[in-house]
Design a protein around this motif. Structure first.
Motif, PDB file in Angstrom:
ATOM      1  N   VAL A   1       0.844  -1.197   0.000  1.00 41.87           N
ATOM      2  CA  VAL A   1       0.000   0.000   0.000  1.00 41.87           C
ATOM      3  C   VAL A   1       0.879   1.248   0.000  1.00 41.87           C
ATOM      4  O   VAL A   1       0.667   2.185  -0.778  1.00 41.87           O
ATOM      5  CB  VAL A   1      -0.964  -0.011   1.210  1.00 41.87           C
TER       6      VAL A   1
ATOM      7  N   TYR B   1       0.923   4.095  -3.052  1.00 43.05           N
ATOM      8  CA  TYR B   1       0.609   5.507  -2.806  1.00 43.05           C
ATOM      9  C   TYR B   1       1.822   6.389  -3.087  1.00 43.05           C
ATOM     10  O   TYR B   1       1.689   7.461  -3.677  1.00 43.05           O
ATOM     11  CB  TYR B   1       0.108   5.706  -1.376  1.00 43.05           C
TER      12      TYR B   1
ATOM     13  N   GLU C   1      -6.366  13.290  -1.694  1.00 42.43           N
ATOM     14  CA  GLU C   1      -7.536  12.456  -1.407  1.00 42.43           C
ATOM     15  C   GLU C   1      -8.806  13.226  -1.764  1.00 42.43           C
ATOM     16  O   GLU C   1      -8.841  14.437  -1.619  1.00 42.43           O
ATOM     17  CB  GLU C   1      -7.555  12.049   0.072  1.00 42.43           C
ATOM     18  N   PRO C   2      -9.836  12.579  -2.241  1.00 44.30           N
ATOM     19  CA  PRO C   2     -10.007  11.141  -2.438  1.00 44.30           C
ATOM     20  C   PRO C   2      -9.442  10.627  -3.764  1.00 44.30           C
ATOM     21  O   PRO C   2      -9.495   9.444  -4.050  1.00 44.30           O
ATOM     22  CB  PRO C   2     -11.519  10.957  -2.400  1.00 44.30           C
TER      23      PRO C   2
ATOM     24  N   THR D   1      -6.768   7.732  -3.559  1.00 44.06           N
ATOM     25  CA  THR D   1      -7.354   6.403  -3.323  1.00 44.06           C
ATOM     26  C   THR D   1      -8.044   5.888  -4.585  1.00 44.06           C
ATOM     27  O   THR D   1      -7.913   4.711  -4.934  1.00 44.06           O
ATOM     28  CB  THR D   1      -8.336   6.436  -2.137  1.00 44.06           C
ATOM     29  N   ASP D   2      -8.744   6.765  -5.283  1.00 45.06           N
ATOM     30  CA  ASP D   2      -9.392   6.354  -6.533  1.00 45.06           C
ATOM     31  C   ASP D   2      -8.353   5.910  -7.562  1.00 45.06           C
ATOM     32  O   ASP D   2      -8.556   4.927  -8.279  1.00 45.06           O
ATOM     33  CB  ASP D   2     -10.235   7.492  -7.105  1.00 45.06           C
TER      34      ASP D   2
ATOM     35  N   VAL E   1      -5.374   4.632  -6.900  1.00 42.26           N
ATOM     36  CA  VAL E   1      -4.865   3.330  -6.459  1.00 42.26           C
ATOM     37  C   VAL E   1      -5.812   2.220  -6.907  1.00 42.26           C
ATOM     38  O   VAL E   1      -5.389   1.185  -7.435  1.00 42.26           O
ATOM     39  CB  VAL E   1      -4.671   3.302  -4.920  1.00 42.26           C
ATOM     40  N   ARG E   2      -7.094   2.442  -6.726  1.00 42.50           N
ATOM     41  CA  ARG E   2      -8.088   1.439  -7.137  1.00 42.50           C
ATOM     42  C   ARG E   2      -8.098   1.239  -8.644  1.00 42.50           C
ATOM     43  O   ARG E   2      -8.221   0.107  -9.127  1.00 42.50           O
ATOM     44  CB  ARG E   2      -9.473   1.846  -6.626  1.00 42.50           C
TER      45      ARG E   2
END
Length: 170
Positions: free
Chosen positions: A96, A100, A110-111, A114-115, A117-118
């Protein structure tokens, strides 16, 4: 568990001296694989940034899946892992952090981070899964498509869509 013991050339009871049950064995394999994959990715991206790091990350990720398909699969499915064992395992946490860190070169907050990464995980896993299943039977070389996908990911990450204060698309 009996089949595993036979394959290892040990008695069932000997195997149970090291793992509690099949779920415990699966969890340990997943943690081993996460650690191996993370080490490979860390070595690949060391000293790189931006597109160079993205490509190195993706290539290391994909190569691990090719080299160890069963272990790679173990890192992709939810498995109940002993919390104490998980707490001592550096692989998942480091994976992780590496992801990142690599994506921070794209200046996402963010967000969006995170989006991103997904998106990265979904894209890499989807391509790898389809490739492993023989889903790319077209005459165009898969390597060419892989390179174009990585070009596309890089372009998207550099031009990430704007959002409003609630994180919804603007």
């Amino acid at each position: 568990m009996s089949a595993v013991a036979r394959r290892l050339g040990v008695k069932d009871a000997s195997l149970y001296a090291h793992v509690r049950n099949l779920e415990d064995l699966r969890g340990r394999i997943a943690l081993l694989a996460a650690d191996e994959k993370t080490i490979r990715i860390a070595e690949a991206i060391a000293g790189r940034a931006g597109k160079d790091a993205l490509v190195a990350y993706a290539n290391a990720y994909r190569q691990y899946a090719h080299d160890h398909p069963g272990r790679y699969t173990a890192t992709q499915i939810p498995i109940q892992i002993d919390p104490e064992l998980l707490a001592r395992a550096p692989g998942p946490r480091r994976a992780v952090e590496l992801t990142y860190s690599m994506l921070r070169a794209y200046a996402l907050d963010e967000p969006d981070l995170t989006d991103a990464v997904r998106l990265l995980r979904s894209t890499l896993h989807g391509f790898i899964s389809l490739e492993a299943a023989g889903g790319f039977a077209h005459a165009r070389p898969v390597e060419d498509t892989w390179a174009r996908c990585l070009d596309g990911l890089h372009t998207l990450l550099e031009h990430w869509p704007a959002h409003d204060d609630e994180g919804e698309p603007a």
